[in-house]
Design an enzyme around this catalytic site. Structure first.
Site, PDB file in Angstrom:
ATOM      1  N   VAL A  17      93.590  61.586  49.118  1.00  0.00           N
ATOM      2  CA  VAL A  17      93.727  63.058  48.640  1.00  0.00           C
ATOM      3  C   VAL A  17      95.170  63.725  48.496  1.00  0.00           C
ATOM      4  O   VAL A  17      95.558  64.162  47.412  1.00  0.00           O
ATOM      5  CB  VAL A  17      92.649  64.018  49.453  1.00  0.00           C
ATOM      6  CG1 VAL A  17      92.982  65.346  49.252  1.00  0.00           C
ATOM      7  CG2 VAL A  17      91.524  63.517  49.156  1.00  0.00           C
ATOM      8  N   GLU A 152      87.966  69.012  48.046  1.00  0.00           N
ATOM      9  CA  GLU A 152      88.246  67.981  47.153  1.00  0.00           C
ATOM     10  C   GLU A 152      87.262  67.062  46.910  1.00  0.00           C
ATOM     11  O   GLU A 152      86.602  66.743  47.682  1.00  0.00           O
ATOM     12  CB  GLU A 152      89.525  67.081  47.493  1.00  0.00           C
ATOM     13  CG  GLU A 152      89.859  66.084  46.392  1.00  0.00           C
ATOM     14  CD  GLU A 152      90.390  66.925  45.056  1.00  0.00           C
ATOM     15  OE1 GLU A 152      90.976  67.730  45.054  1.00  0.00           O
ATOM     16  OE2 GLU A 152      89.628  66.259  44.444  1.00  0.00           O
ATOM     17  N   PHE A 153      86.873  66.838  45.440  1.00  0.00           N
ATOM     18  CA  PHE A 153      85.664  66.233  45.210  1.00  0.00           C
ATOM     19  C   PHE A 153      86.005  64.797  44.353  1.00  0.00           C
ATOM     20  O   PHE A 153      85.178  64.292  43.767  1.00  0.00           O
ATOM     21  CB  PHE A 153      84.800  66.944  44.095  1.00  0.00           C
ATOM     22  CG  PHE A 153      84.315  68.237  44.901  1.00  0.00           C
ATOM     23  CD1 PHE A 153      83.340  68.341  45.739  1.00  0.00           C
ATOM     24  CD2 PHE A 153      85.129  69.502  44.863  1.00  0.00           C
ATOM     25  CE1 PHE A 153      82.722  69.398  46.276  1.00  0.00           C
ATOM     26  CE2 PHE A 153      84.705  70.735  45.467  1.00  0.00           C
ATOM     27  CZ  PHE A 153      83.465  70.747  46.228  1.00  0.00           C
ATOM     28  N   LYS A 205      81.297  71.373  49.853  1.00  0.00           N
ATOM     29  CA  LYS A 205      81.752  70.315  49.997  1.00  0.00           C
ATOM     30  C   LYS A 205      80.697  69.191  50.861  1.00  0.00           C
ATOM     31  O   LYS A 205      80.448  68.161  50.351  1.00  0.00           O
ATOM     32  CB  LYS A 205      83.151  70.158  50.748  1.00  0.00           C
ATOM     33  CG  LYS A 205      83.623  68.929  50.936  1.00  0.00           C
ATOM     34  CD  LYS A 205      84.057  67.918  49.861  1.00  0.00           C
ATOM     35  CE  LYS A 205      84.259  66.487  50.105  1.00  0.00           C
ATOM     36  NZ  LYS A 205      84.230  65.803  48.942  1.00  0.00           N
ATOM     37  N   PHE A 250      74.516  58.035  40.062  1.00  0.00           N
ATOM     38  CA  PHE A 250      74.427  57.657  41.498  1.00  0.00           C
ATOM     39  C   PHE A 250      72.806  57.443  41.669  1.00  0.00           C
ATOM     40  O   PHE A 250      72.252  57.350  42.791  1.00  0.00           O
ATOM     41  CB  PHE A 250      74.780  58.929  42.429  1.00  0.00           C
ATOM     42  CG  PHE A 250      75.785  58.844  43.232  1.00  0.00           C
ATOM     43  CD1 PHE A 250      77.062  58.392  42.406  1.00  0.00           C
ATOM     44  CD2 PHE A 250      75.833  58.864  44.620  1.00  0.00           C
ATOM     45  CE1 PHE A 250      78.168  58.340  43.391  1.00  0.00           C
ATOM     46  CE2 PHE A 250      76.838  58.386  45.376  1.00  0.00           C
ATOM     47  CZ  PHE A 250      78.111  58.541  44.686  1.00  0.00           C
ATOM     48  N   CYS A 261      83.922  58.964  53.040  1.00  0.00           N
ATOM     49  CA  CYS A 261      83.474  60.087  53.310  1.00  0.00           C
ATOM     50  C   CYS A 261      82.013  60.174  53.444  1.00  0.00           C
ATOM     51  O   CYS A 261      81.604  61.169  54.366  1.00  0.00           O
ATOM     52  CB  CYS A 261      83.719  60.771  51.698  1.00  0.00           C
ATOM     53  SG  CYS A 261      85.630  61.018  51.552  1.00  0.00           S
ATOM     54  N   LYS A 322      83.554  50.137  47.466  1.00  0.00           N
ATOM     55  CA  LYS A 322      82.833  50.202  45.842  1.00  0.00           C
ATOM     56  C   LYS A 322      84.149  49.380  45.072  1.00  0.00           C
ATOM     57  O   LYS A 322      85.216  49.066  45.612  1.00  0.00           O
ATOM     58  CB  LYS A 322      82.597  51.480  45.348  1.00  0.00           C
ATOM     59  CG  LYS A 322      83.937  52.209  45.443  1.00  0.00           C
ATOM     60  CD  LYS A 322      83.260  53.849  44.676  1.00  0.00           C
ATOM     61  CE  LYS A 322      84.712  54.647  44.770  1.00  0.00           C
ATOM     62  NZ  LYS A 322      84.354  55.801  44.066  1.00  0.00           N
ATOM     63  N   ARG A 329      87.308  51.402  54.406  1.00  0.00           N
ATOM     64  CA  ARG A 329      86.711  52.394  55.558  1.00  0.00           C
ATOM     65  C   ARG A 329      85.228  52.165  55.297  1.00  0.00           C
ATOM     66  O   ARG A 329      84.604  52.748  54.222  1.00  0.00           O
ATOM     67  CB  ARG A 329      87.460  53.729  55.516  1.00  0.00           C
ATOM     68  CG  ARG A 329      88.879  53.752  55.892  1.00  0.00           C
ATOM     69  CD  ARG A 329      89.512  54.953  55.761  1.00  0.00           C
ATOM     70  NE  ARG A 329      89.820  55.422  54.474  1.00  0.00           N
ATOM     71  CZ  ARG A 329      90.462  56.781  53.949  1.00  0.00           C
ATOM     72  NH1 ARG A 329      90.790  57.650  54.737  1.00  0.00           N
ATOM     73  NH2 ARG A 329      90.572  56.762  52.815  1.00  0.00           N
TER      74      ARG A 329
HETATM   75  N1  LIG Z   1      89.288  59.831  50.373  1.00  0.00           N
HETATM   76  C1  LIG Z   1      88.528  60.605  49.614  1.00  0.00           C
HETATM   77  O1  LIG Z   1      88.048  59.949  48.467  1.00  0.00           O
HETATM   78  C2  LIG Z   1      88.406  62.121  49.975  1.00  0.00           C
HETATM   79  C3  LIG Z   1      87.789  62.966  49.007  1.00  0.00           C
HETATM   80  C4  LIG Z   1      87.517  64.173  49.298  1.00  0.00           C
HETATM   81  C5  LIG Z   1      88.106  64.639  50.492  1.00  0.00           C
HETATM   82  N2  LIG Z   1      88.578  63.950  51.272  1.00  0.00           N
HETATM   83  C6  LIG Z   1      88.841  64.327  52.531  1.00  0.00           C
HETATM   84  O2  LIG Z   1      90.319  64.422  52.505  1.00  0.00           O
HETATM   85  C7  LIG Z   1      90.891  64.296  53.606  1.00  0.00           C
HETATM   86  C8  LIG Z   1      91.927  63.288  53.738  1.00  0.00           C
HETATM   87  O3  LIG Z   1      91.201  61.858  53.417  1.00  0.00           O
HETATM   88  P1  LIG Z   1      92.105  60.889  52.780  1.00  0.00           P
HETATM   89  O4  LIG Z   1      91.145  59.825  52.338  1.00  0.00           O
HETATM   90  O5  LIG Z   1      93.027  61.345  51.759  1.00  0.00           O
HETATM   91  O6  LIG Z   1      92.678  60.076  54.280  1.00  0.00           O
HETATM   92  P2  LIG Z   1      93.917  58.979  54.265  1.00  0.00           P
HETATM   93  O7  LIG Z   1      93.714  58.587  55.830  1.00  0.00           O
HETATM   94  O8  LIG Z   1      94.044  58.352  52.999  1.00  0.00           O
HETATM   95  O9  LIG Z   1      95.443  60.039  54.424  1.00  0.00           O
HETATM   96  C9  LIG Z   1      95.719  60.901  55.383  1.00  0.00           C
HETATM   97  C10 LIG Z   1      97.181  60.768  55.422  1.00  0.00           C
HETATM   98  O10 LIG Z   1      97.454  61.961  56.479  1.00  0.00           O
HETATM   99  C11 LIG Z   1      98.517  61.336  57.080  1.00  0.00           C
HETATM  100  N3  LIG Z   1      98.877  62.189  58.351  1.00  0.00           N
HETATM  101  C12 LIG Z   1      97.981  61.775  59.255  1.00  0.00           C
HETATM  102  N4  LIG Z   1      98.415  62.809  60.384  1.00  0.00           N
HETATM  103  C13 LIG Z   1      99.460  63.523  59.847  1.00  0.00           C
HETATM  104  C14 LIG Z   1     100.516  64.392  60.596  1.00  0.00           C
HETATM  105  N5  LIG Z   1     100.534  64.822  61.546  1.00  0.00           N
HETATM  106  N6  LIG Z   1     101.519  64.639  59.573  1.00  0.00           N
HETATM  107  C15 LIG Z   1     101.565  64.340  58.362  1.00  0.00           C
HETATM  108  N7  LIG Z   1     100.839  63.399  57.727  1.00  0.00           N
HETATM  109  C16 LIG Z   1      99.807  62.856  58.506  1.00  0.00           C
HETATM  110  C17 LIG Z   1      98.412  59.813  57.241  1.00  0.00           C
HETATM  111  O11 LIG Z   1      99.494  58.982  57.621  1.00  0.00           O
HETATM  112  C18 LIG Z   1      97.713  59.411  56.035  1.00  0.00           C
HETATM  113  O12 LIG Z   1      98.729  58.908  55.050  1.00  0.00           O
HETATM  114  C19 LIG Z   1      89.883  64.177  54.682  1.00  0.00           C
HETATM  115  O13 LIG Z   1      89.361  64.964  55.336  1.00  0.00           O
HETATM  116  C20 LIG Z   1      88.423  63.309  53.728  1.00  0.00           C
HETATM  117  O14 LIG Z   1      87.407  63.814  54.249  1.00  0.00           O
HETATM  118  C21 LIG Z   1      88.809  62.519  51.048  1.00  0.00           C
END
Ligand SMILES: NC(=O)c1ccc[n+]([C@@H]2O[C@H](COP(=O)([O-])OP(=O)(O)OC[C@H]3O[C@@H](n4cnc5c(N)ncnc54)[C@H](O)[C@@H]3O)[C@@H](O)[C@H]2O)c1
Length: 428
Positions: A17, A152-153, A205, A250, A261, A322, A329
C-alpha cells in the site's frame, strides 16, 4: 496526470500500500518522502528496484526518483518534517484474539507526533478498527493535527492501476475543510469521492472485505452443492452473474480465499462486532466455509491419489494467494500444502514468482520438475502458464496421472483425454 496543487507528502511504510501510494502520488506531481524501517528495502528502492512484484511499479519508482518528486529513507521523522500530509501505511496484522494489532501504527504515531508540521493532517491508509482515528489522535498528542481515515481498496497485482483508477475514494474526517484538503491529494483522479466521518470510513473498508469474502465462500458452498446434485458451477456462475444485482465479479469458486487482507479483516470484523455487542454469526459462517474449502481440496487430492497420501509426492502448482502477485501471506496454496503434509505427503511446489525456500515444502525449478514422481497435482494459483503446459510430458513425469484443479483453470475434457483423473471445484 498532474496534481492541481503539488503538496509535500510523507508516506510511512513502503509495502504494497505505502509504496504504491508514494509512487502514484509522486506521479500525480506531489513531493513525496517515503520512509520504511527496513534498510534493505530502502536501499533497493533508491537503486530503482522494487521489493514487490506489481505491474508498472518499477517504472514509476525510477521516474519519481529521477524527477526528484520521490525519495526514500529509513527515517520517519525526515519523512514527516514539513509535510502537509502524513499517510500511515504500516501493517495491522491479526492479533492473537482476532483484534487488529495496532502496535505498528501506535509506534509510528508516538515517534512522529512531535515532528509533524503545524496544522498538518495524518491519514490512516492502513486498515484499522473502527475508532482508530481517535486512538491515533491521542497517541500523536497534537491538538493542531487532524486524523483522517482514507482506506485503501487496491488489489494486489493491479495496485498501480487501482490507485490511479479507483472505484471510489473514501475520506473520513471530522470536518468538511479537512476532508476537502485531503481530496486535493487525489486531484487528477477521476472517481466518486465519499466524504464521511472516520468511523464510517473505517467500517466501509472492513465491510467491503468481509463482503468479498462472503461472496467467495457463498460460491464455494454452491460449488459443493453442485458436486452433490450433479450441476456445473461454471454455468451456475454465468447464470447468476448476469443478474446485475449479483454481478459476475468475484463469483468464482476456488481453493478458498486468502491473502494479506481478507482473512485478517474478516476475523477483525467479527471481533470488532463482538466488542460492540453484535454477534456477526453470518461472517463466522463465511470463515468456517473457507476453512472447510481447504480441507475439501485436500480430500480431492487424497481421492485422486488412490485413497491415501501417506508416502506420496504431491506437485503444488502455484503458491501465491492469487496470480500476478508474489505475496504469500495467508495463501490458500500454503494452507493446503500444510494439510497435505499433515496427511503424509511430500509436497514439491512451483510458482513463477517464488525465489526463496519454503518451510516443509520442496521448491521445484518449473512446473514439470514439480511433477517428478507425483501421485497427484494440486493447481492452487491461477497462473496462465499452467494452461499451456505439455500435459503428456507432465503425465510422463508422474507416478499417476491425476490433478485437482482448484481454480477451474484447465479444460477437464482435454485432461481426461490425456488419461488424467481430474477434479475441479463444482464440476463433475
Ligand atoms: N496489501 C493489500 O492489498 C492492502 C490493500 C488495502 C489495505 N491494506 C492495508 O494496508 C496496511 C499495510 O499493508 P501492506 O500490505 O502494504 O503491508 P506490508 O507489510 O506490505 O508493508 C508494510 C511496510 O511497513 C513497514 N513498517 C513497519 N513498521 C514500520 C515503522 N515503524 N516505520 C516505518 N515503516 C514500518 C514495513 O517494513 C513494511 O515495508 C495494512 O493495514 C493492510 O491491511 C493492504
Amino acid at each position: 496526470m498532474t496534481a492541481a496543487v503539488s503538496c509535500r507528502v510523507a508516506v510511512v511504510g513502503a509495502g504494497y500500500v505505502g509504496l504504491t501510494t508514494a509512487v502514484c502520488l509522486a506521479h500525480l506531481g506531489h513531493e513525496v518522502r517515503c520512509s520504511d524501517r527496513d534498510a534493505t528495502r530502502v536501499e533497493l528502492l533508491n537503486s530503482g528496484g522494487t521489493p514487490i512484484y506489481e505491474d508498472g511499479l518499477e517504472d514509476l519508482i525510477r521516474t519519481g526518483l529521477a524527477s526528484g518528486h520521490l525519495a526514500f529513507r529509513t527515517d520517519n521523522t525526515w519523512a514527516v518534517e514539513g509535510a502537509e500530509f502524513t499517510l500511515l501505511c504500516v501493517p495491522t496484522p491479526e492479533g492473537p484474539d482476532g483484534w487488529p494489532d495496532m502496535s505498528f501504527i501506535e509506534t509510528v504515531a508516538t515517534e512522529i507526533g512531535p515532528h509533524l508540521a503545524d496544522e498538518s493532517i495524518v491519514v490512516n491508509k492502513s486498515t484499522v478498527p473502527v475508532g482508530s482515528a481517535d486512538v491515533v489522535g491521542r497517541v500523536l498528542g497534537r491538538s493542531d493535527v487532524q486524523v483522517v481515515s482514507n482506506p485503501e481498496f487496491l488489489r494486489e497485482g493491479l495496485a498501480v492501476h487501482d490507485f490511479l483508477h479507483p472505484d471510489r475514494i473514501v475520506i473520513g474526517a471530522l470536518d468538511e475543510e479537512t476532508a476537502v484538503r485531503v481530496s486535493g491529494l487525489f486531484a487528477g483522479i477521476d472517481a466518486p469521492v465519499i466524504f464521511t466521518d472516520p468511523s464510517t470510513a473505517e467500517t466501509i473498508k472492513y465491510a467491503s472485505n468481509a463482503f468479498l469474502a462472503t461472496k467467495v465462500s457463498f460460491v464455494n458452498a454452491v460449488a459443493a452443492l453442485c458436486e452433490a446434485v450433479g450441476a456445473d458451477i461454471r454455468q451456475v456462475c454465468i447464470g447468476m452473474g448476469l443478474d446485475p444485482r449479483i454481478g459476475s465479479s468475484f463469483l468464482r469458486p476456488g481453493p478458498g480465499w486468502g491473502g494479506s487482507c481478507l482473512p485478517k479483516d474478516s476475523a477483525g470484523l467479527v471481533r470488532i462486532a463482538e466488542e460492540a455487542g453484535y454477534d456477526f454469526s453470518l461472517l463466522k459462517g463465511v470463515i468456517a466455509v473457507n476453512e472447510e474449502q481447504y480441507d475439501r481440496v485436500v480430500r480431492k487430492a487424497v481421492r485422486l491419489a488412490g485413497g491415501s497420501l501417506t508416502g506420496a509426492r504431491v506437485a503444488l502448482w502455484g503458491v501465491t494467494f492469487k496470480a500476478r502477485t508474489d505475496d504469500l501471506r495467508c495463501s490458500p496454496a500454503l494452507e493446503i500444502a500444510r494439510r497435505l503434509v499433515q496427511a503424509g505427503a511430500t509436497v514439491a511446489a512451483y510458482d513463477p514468482t517464488l525465489t526463496g525456500p519454503l518451510e516443509g515444502i520442496e521448491v521445484a525449478a518449473d512446473a514439470y520438475a514439480a511433477c517428478e514422481g507425483a501421485s497427484v497435482i494440486v493447481l492452487a494459483t491461477e497462473w496462465e502458464e499452467f494452461r499451456w503446459l505439455d500435459f503428456d510430458k507432465v503425465g510422463n513425469a508422474m507416478a499417476r496421472r491425476a490433478i485437482v484443479d482448484a481454480r477451474n483453470l484447465l479444460d477437464p475434457a482435454v485432461l481426461r483425454r490425456a488419461g488424467f483423473g481430474y477434479e475441479g471445484i463444482g464440476i463433475l
